[in-house]
Scaffold this motif. Structure first.
Motif, PDB file in Angstrom:
ATOM      1  N   PHE A   1       1.268   5.429  -2.139  1.00 44.08           N
ATOM      2  CA  PHE A   1       1.900   4.190  -2.571  1.00 44.08           C
ATOM      3  C   PHE A   1       1.298   2.995  -1.840  1.00 44.08           C
ATOM      4  N   GLY A   2       1.016   3.224  -0.562  1.00 39.75           N
ATOM      5  CA  GLY A   2       0.503   2.125   0.246  1.00 39.75           C
ATOM      6  C   GLY A   2      -0.878   1.662  -0.170  1.00 39.75           C
ATOM      7  N   SER A   3      -1.660   2.581  -0.750  1.00 41.99           N
ATOM      8  CA  SER A   3      -3.031   2.214  -1.101  1.00 41.99           C
ATOM      9  C   SER A   3      -3.079   1.234  -2.260  1.00 41.99           C
ATOM     10  N   MET A   4      -1.925   0.988  -2.851  1.00 45.80           N
ATOM     11  CA  MET A   4      -1.920   0.126  -4.034  1.00 45.80           C
ATOM     12  C   MET A   4      -1.981  -1.354  -3.689  1.00 45.80           C
TER      13      MET A   4
END
Lengths: 393, 525, 538
Positions: free
Chosen positions: C163-166
């Motif tokens: 999720f954070g890579s978005m």
């Protein structure tokens, strides 16, 4: 019953002429239109443009018309270039970005008259145009089907138009547009194109399309005019150094994976970005990028040997630093050219890299590690492209 | 008054409670602050107005129940004359037969309430307040960014995470589930009594465009019960009406050195390419400032004051997507004398009265509004403030203030006089089912639909939260992604209204948090 | 008395998948099925002579390709044939065709709204982003966020990283998507009613929520996250009906030495000293195993076949509160020939796909209002297919089979059981609706099997007839499915496991719950894992 054929394959206003000329039955679907990939021989069609005149049916290009008191201000907020500097009768190539400064698409804007513009693009973008219109007094109409268009490109194109009676066409400057009476109506001619050569694009009412084609080919009979298809155009644009949406970059709103979109700077199109104008889409992000640096660089590569570096990886030593997006052997420039996306620090002209090229020798795949060099600019850029009055060859 | 020689550091557009609070904090930090309010009176939707000769009423919000105590004390509101005429009132869910349910904190009386429900209610309150308490840790600070956050954000997140762990496994599991679901199911899981279930449901969705069965409504309830965390044990009636809150805040602001200009509309927030430079007033005057803080809702701010043409398309699209169609109307009735409610003592008439017999009643009332119709049997929240504060009406006479849920912002056929009158009569008839002598006592009445509230208070859609309080519009998504920490894409332009985190209601934290953010950013604001 | 290594309760597709992987690991596995036939809701039945059709689940897309390949289902007879196209008919006689070809689809959308045609590409990209986010988690066990175990922390970090890579804004968009309604979501892209209605169906199918209920945007994803041969979001038919899926699974299971016993209804999971010991059948027989896996939905598992005394109090409460709402019914119609549709050319390839008759979100929302009110929708949302146009096995040549999924239909009518009149009324409502668009339809009907949620519950044991064995709202997804604290397939009693659609990643003929549960069981037994990992999308 609802007519089902409304959404069947569409025919351009020049379809009957294309069909008659298409000897080798190579067709493709271009945004729903049936268009030739090649008529007789890709190579001959390519050389027609570089030596004589080639005619390419660009009717499927998506065309939007903008009118109303805010049309100019609207476009200025939409695109990266300063539209205020595009006078009536002038055309400008530009890109437009999302708020993150990522390129959504490119296209040309025609300043047809006061508060009257046309945008010509490869892909549909009405939704974004409409969102962008919130608050502006501008009317936007998709006139793709209402305008028939041909690209007439090559050293003899000006002469052919003179033969057609378009007096003074030689004085039309690059990115200028003019109009001539035609069959009781008129034809608009702009000195624009996607081939990097002397050439024009003509815009007429679809009802006059076939007549125009016939008159054009009649006038060009002794100038070796011939129709060209999509494959030849692909070679031409590569040689001329033009990027193509969906090939050299993914339109920002269509990309699915994080980080796949590109900014104008990362596509070598930083020259299209003007910060010296009111707010425009992507301004903030692009300013930041300008200050902090880009992630990637778009480069032209001069590749050793004659094998096109299609889909090739690019290395600096053992490190993979980028990939090729477009590659072709350029017959006129006699150069093996590739467009590539590389990590920003490898983007300077003179940078030497290696591409990993695979090619097929009778089902035996062969790999070469070809040296390549980042070069300053496109390999085909003849003076006739710019000369005004246009030379008569 | 505007002092054009003053070189304001900050102009706050809109003198609603959040604007005044924000201005006060900023002034206290040493900034030169000007508040500009379009209306005559300050306080925005915390307003008192005379709707009929000598009859006055809180014309939008009518209870004070979640004002943050730290904000109130920082503002010194008591010192500035804010007085409560009554506080910690009961909520009485009315039954047509007079067998009402009285909710007094944890205690339940009447309506044949069972012992099981009583026990369950105490446990339910306990758990809800535990959750609200946890949530309150995120309310008095900016909403943390989740990925690109700096240390401040990471601390907030860590605190929230720790707080969740501290709840214990069972409560944490419950929270993960409850925060996302609808109040209808939760009520069915916990209680039997229809009036109780409906009363809690109504509290979870008042002011919003949701029914009891709409997922996310439990969050609305946690939001509502934040008042308990802030020291309220039931709603309070403000002496002089809610307008007194605005006045006290204005006094506090002035005392801190804030200049306030009323009756002056801002027509435009001036922007030089991408930096706010001040405002243009409706009369054409231009006032420059280092920063502009908008207390207006996000749509009004960007659509009208900034202009969508002066921001980038993506932001314009975000603004357009904010859901904020108000669904609550206000009905004000001037009464000759106190009406008699079947089964209520005179003292009880002064409590908070609800008309919402069952959850299905509310759900059906909601159905209409989905299709642009008004509810034929609306749910209501009734206050008769004159039972506590005689100053609002001539001696012996009364005013009744009613929140009418659901009343669509856009009525099919439009809110013309005829439709308004028909709806008003329908609402009065409905109240008369509970107070049979009501109609004989009516001296005058006024219905403010969401469209009227929009016009009067300059809130787009007449939505008192400046945007639906729904899970997709809270925290880092409030008012919209990319503008969640009070700053906007326009440098020097901040938001401080209810449209920002944590949201609406007379709570004051949006203004507080915005001021803190601006102060923290210092020169880089 | 013989003791098995593991007993699986219920021979639905997840039970069979779970059994196959346990058997593959060398366990002696018994699958018990109350009905005379296997498959649960994944069946083909001949309820009208010579028509053998899928009478419950009817299309196949979610079935994990990893499992199809790993269990060699094609070798065991499974053939999935994709279909394209689809139509949403408009009340005014027009229609929206969902063409399989992308460009053609865009032209059709442009016929209704040029703006929407260009918005569609953004919509597709945005939905695909969400789909890509969730797909890697289908074949993983959800982490327990309340746990501090290394494995949970690791899985949580996988989740957080993904999720954070978005990026901040994309993450906010994701959170919005997961919590908003399909109606609001579509309103942000489209202006045309019929386009919105066409796309919104996937947000409500099998769900007791309306198109404007928050949370329904995610349900859309649940219909997009499958694939047929890598074409994400595509749907297909199992040749021979959905029974072919169960048949292949059972053949695979039996190839590993497993045993299936039909007509064997489990009355009780036997628990002794806090450990599962086996099961007691309705006929009184007892069968023993140290591993008992329930493929029944959470309500049936914990409230029917387990003793309250054997369970922690919170599980009983959670099972009671588990949301499993019947919202849909079905008509299976044997046809004497192919019906024609006014407005659509006779041999239009669009006919091969799904047909819908709701042309606005408002109509769909009103249909939901009637469900809330305790009755079936009078103008329902239907998902109608004629699979015999692609799968010739279901009906005699020239004859056809029509599958009509109907929403909304409540599990009870105003709180009472469905009566024969109710059922007839329901059937008439649906047939009349279709007839409005196909005048020759009624005359072609040879036989109609009408299934209310109550029928579905009684026959295949889906509580309330909920096809997903539990609402697919976020409060019942991932680590919340079926309930927080029990999302890792382990029951509250040692040796007792869950593998139904009521567990992560949820319903539809996906088989992932069964496979994931098997992985957990094997881990507990310290046996080598036989369950394949998920394919990587990139």
């Amino acid at each position: 019953m609802i007519p089902h054929n409304e959404t069947m394959m569409l025919k351009t206003p020049f379809y009957s002429r294309c069909l008659a000329a298409c000897e080798i039955n190579m067709w493709e679907d271009w945004k729903g239109y049936t268009t030739p990939q090649a008529y007789t021989s890709v190579e001959q069609e390519y050389f027609a443009v570089r030596s004589n005149t080639g005619v390419f049916d660009i009717s499927p290009m998506i065309k939007y018309r903008f009118t109303g008191p805010d049309a100019g201000a609207y476009l200025n907020r939409l695109v990266t270039r300063d539209i205020r500097k595009i006078g009536v009768g002038r055309v400008a190539y530009t890109v437009w970005c999302d708020d993150n400064g990522q390129v959504m698409d490119d296209g040309t804007i025609f300043h047809l008259a006061e508060n009257d513009y046309r945008l010509c693009a490869y892909a549909r973008c009405l939704d974004w145009l409409m969102w962008s219109a919130e608050g502006f007094d501008v009317t936007i109409v998709d006139e793709t089907a209402e305008v028939a268009a041909l690209a007439v490109q090559g050293p003899t194109s000006c002469a052919i138009f003179k033969n057609m009676g378009f007096d003074g066409i030689e004085n039309l400057k690059p990115f200028g547009l003019t109009r001539y009476p035609f069959e009781g109506s008129e034809v608009m001619i702009s000195r624009t194109g996607f081939t990097g050569d002397l050439g024009y694009e003509i815009w007429v009412d679809p009802s006059l399309a076939e007549t125009f084609w016939d008159r054009l080919f009649e006038a060009g009979k002794h100038r070796e005019i011939r129709p060209i298809g999509g494959h030849a155009l692909e070679m031409l644009r590569t040689e001329a150094g033009f990027v193509q949406a969906g090939v050299d970059f993914i339109p920002a709103e269509e990309s699915v994976r994080t980080g796949r979109s590109r900014s104008p700077f990362e596509l070598g199109l930083g020259w299209l970005v003007s910060f010296d104008k009111p707010v425009f889409n992507g301004r903030k992000a692009l300013l930041k990028e300008k200050k902090e640096g880009s992630r990637y660089a778009f480069v032209y590569l001069d590749v050793e040997g004659n094998k096109p570096a299609e889909y090739a990886f690019i290395y600096d030593g053992d490190k993979q630093v980028g990939t090729v997006t477009t590659a072709a052997w350029c017959p006129t420039a006699k150069t093996n050219i590739a467009f590539a996306q590389v990590d920003a620090k490898y983007g300077k002209p003179g940078q030497e890299l290696v591409t990993e090229i695979y090619y097929d020798r009778e089902l035996k795949w062969t790999r070469v590690m070809a040296k390549c060099t980042v070069i300053e600019s496109a390999v085909f850029n003849p003076p006739r492209k710019r000369q005004t009055p246009a030379p008569d060859f | 008054m505007i002092d054009l020689n003053k070189n304001y550091d900050v102009i706050v557009v809109g003198g609603g409670h959040n604007g005044l609070i924000c201005a006060t904090y900023l002034a206290k930090s040493g900034r030169k602050v000007l508040v500009i309010e379009a209306n005559q009176s300050l306080g925005g939707a915390s307003a008192t107005s005379e709707f009929s000769d000598q009859f006055s009423v809180s014309s939008c919000a009518h209870w004070l129940f979640q004002l943050n105590p730290d904000v109130a004390s920082d503002m010194g509101l008591n010192k500035q004359g804010l007085e409560l005429a009554a506080r910690d009132l009961n909520t009485i869910a009315l039954a047509e037969d007079g067998n009402h349910l009285i909710i007094d904190g944890d205690e339940l009386e009447g309506a044949g309430i069972s012992d099981e429900d009583r026990v369950a209610f105490v446990a339910f309150n306990k758990q809800i307040l535990k959750f609200s308490k946890l949530l309150s840790g995120a309310f008095n600070r900016r909403a943390p960014k989740l990925v690109e956050g700096n240390l401040t954000d990471r601390i907030t997140l860590a605190k929230l995470g720790l707080g969740m762990k501290m709840l214990g496994k069972a409560d944490m599991s419950d929270l993960m589930r409850l925060a996302l679901i609808n109040i209808y199911d939760v009520m069915e899981e916990n209680f039997d009594n229809d009036l109780l279930k409906a009363a809690i449901s109504l509290d979870s969705l008042l002011g919003s465009h949701m029914g009891p069965r709409s997922p996310n409504t439990v969050y609305g309830y946690l939001y509502r019960r934040m008042g308990d965390i802030y020291g309220f044990n039931g709603p309070a009636v403000v002496k002089g009406g809610m307008g007194a809150v605005g006045e006290a805040m204005a006094k506090a602001a002035r005392a801190s050195g804030v200049d306030i200009e009323v009756d002056t509309a801002v027509s435009k927030i001036n922007i030089d390419i991408d930096r706010a430079t001040g405002v243009t007033l409706a009369d054409g005057r231009v006032v420059d400032s280092g920063l502009v803080v908008s207390n207006a809702d996000p749509k009004t701010t960007f659509n009208k004051l900034v202009g969508l043409t002066n921001i980038e398309t993506g932001i314009a699209r975000r603004v357009k997507s904010v859901r904020m169609k108000g669904d609550a109307a206000k009905l004000h009735i001037a009464l000759d004398s106190l009406p008699t409610f079947t089964g209520l003592s005179e003292k009880q008439v002064g409590q908070r009265l609800l008309i919402a017999p069952t959850m299905n009643y509310i759900e059906k009332a909601f159905n209409h509004s989905k299709y642009g119709e008004y509810s034929t049997a609306p749910a209501m929240d009734i206050s008769i403030p004159t039972t506590h504060d005689a100053s609002l009406a001539p001696a012996g006479k009364h005013v009744m203030s009613v929140i009418v849920q659901f009343t669509p912002y856009e009525l099919k056929g439009g809110w013309n006089d005829e439709n308004k009158e028909a709806f008003k009569q329908l609402v009065i008839d409905r109240i008369a089912d509970y107070a049979p002598d009501l109609k004989d006592k009516i001296v005058a009445s006024e219905l403010l639909t969401p469209a009227d509230l929009e016009e009067r208070f300059h809130i787009h859609g007449g939505h008192w939260h400046h945007g639906e309080i729904s899970l997709d519009q809270i925290l880092t998504m409030r008012p919209f992604p990319g503008a969640s920490q009070y700053g906007t894409s326009v440098d020097g332009l901040f938001l401080c209204g209810a449209g920002t985190h944590p949201g609406g209601g007379v709570m004051g934290l949006a203004g507080h948090n915005a001021a803190k953010e601006i102060i923290k950013r210092g020169k880089s604001a | 008395m013989k003791k098995y290594d593991a007993i699986i309760v219920g021979a639905g597709h997840n039970g069979l998948t779970n059994a196959a992987y346990l058997a593959k690991a060398g366990l002696d596995v018994l699958v018990l099925e109350k009905n005379a036939y296997i498959g649960g809701a994944t069946v083909s039945r001949e309820l009208y002579p010579n028509w053998k059709y899928s009478n419950c689940s009817y299309v196949c897309s979610l079935l994990r390709p990893e499992i199809i390949r790993d269990l060699e289902l094609p070798r065991h007879g499974l053939q999935v044939v994709p279909y394209g196209g689809g139509v949403t008919f408009k009340e005014n006689g027009d229609y929206l065709g969902a063409h399989a070809d992308h460009e053609r689809m865009l032209r059709e959308l442009a016929r209704h709204s040029k703006r929407d045609a260009s918005a569609y590409e953004r919509y597709e990209a945005d939905v695909m982003k969400q789909t890509r986010l969730i797909r890697p988690f289908l074949m993983r066990t959800p982490p327990d966020p309340t746990s501090l175990k290394p494995r949970d922390l690791k899985e949580l970090s996988v989740l957080a990283k993904s999720f954070g890579s978005m990026g901040e804004e994309a993450l906010a968009d994701t959170m919005r998507f997961w919590t908003m309604s399909i109606g609001d979501f579509l309103d942000e892209y489209f202006e045309s009613d019929v386009i919105k209605a066409h796309l919104a169906g996937s947000g409500i199918i099998g769900t007791a929520l309306g198109v404007y209920s928050p949370g329904t945007a995610y349900v859309l994803l649940h219909h997009y996250m499958g694939d047929v041969d890598g074409s994400v979001g595509a749907w297909g038919f199992a040749r021979g009906g959905m029974g072919a899926v169960s048949a292949a699974l059972s053949a695979s299971f039996q190839s590993f030495g497993g045993t299936i016993q039909c007509d064997a209804e489990v009355a009780q999971i036997i628990v002794k000293n806090g450990k599962a010991k086996g099961v007691a059948l309705a006929n009184g027989d007892e069968l023993y195993a140290d591993i008992v896996v329930s493929n029944l939905d959470p309500k049936r598992t914990f409230l029917k076949i387990m003793d309250e005394g054997d369970l922690p109090a919170d599980v009983v409460k959670k099972a009671k509160n588990f949301k499993i709402r019947g919202s849909s019914g079905k008509l299976n119609i044997a046809l004497d020939g192919l019906p024609t549709f006014t407005g659509l050319p006779k041999d239009s390839p669009l006919c091969l796909g799904e047909k819908h008759f709701s042309d606005s979100l408002q109509k769909m929302e009103r249909a939901y209002d009637e469900w809330k009110d305790g009755t079936w929708s009078k103008d329902p949302y239907v998902d109608m297919l004629i699979p015999t146009q692609i799968d010739p096995t279901m009906a005699p040549p020239g004859k056809h089979m029509m599958s009509v999924f109907v929403q909304y239909a409540p599990p009870k009518i105003h709180g009472g059981d469905w009566t024969a009149e109710d059922k007839a009324g329901f059937e008439k409502t649906v047939i009349d609706q279709i007839s409005n668009y196909s005048p020759d339809f009624k005359d072609l009907i040879l036989h109609c099997e009408t299934r209310t949620p109550q029928d579905i519950e009684n026959e295949v044991g889906l509580t309330e007839g909920n096809i997903f064995m539990g609402e697919l709202t976020f409060d019942q997804l991932l680590f919340n499915r079926p309930f927080p604290g029990y999302a890792q397939y382990r029951g509250p009693v040692k040796g007792m496991y869950m593998c139904s659609s009521g567990t992560h990643p949820g319903g539809g003929v996906m088989a992932a719950p069964g496979a994931n549960a098997a992985r957990e069981i094997l881990m507990d037994l310290k046996l080598t894992n036989t369950v394949p990992g998920g394919y990587d999308d990139d």
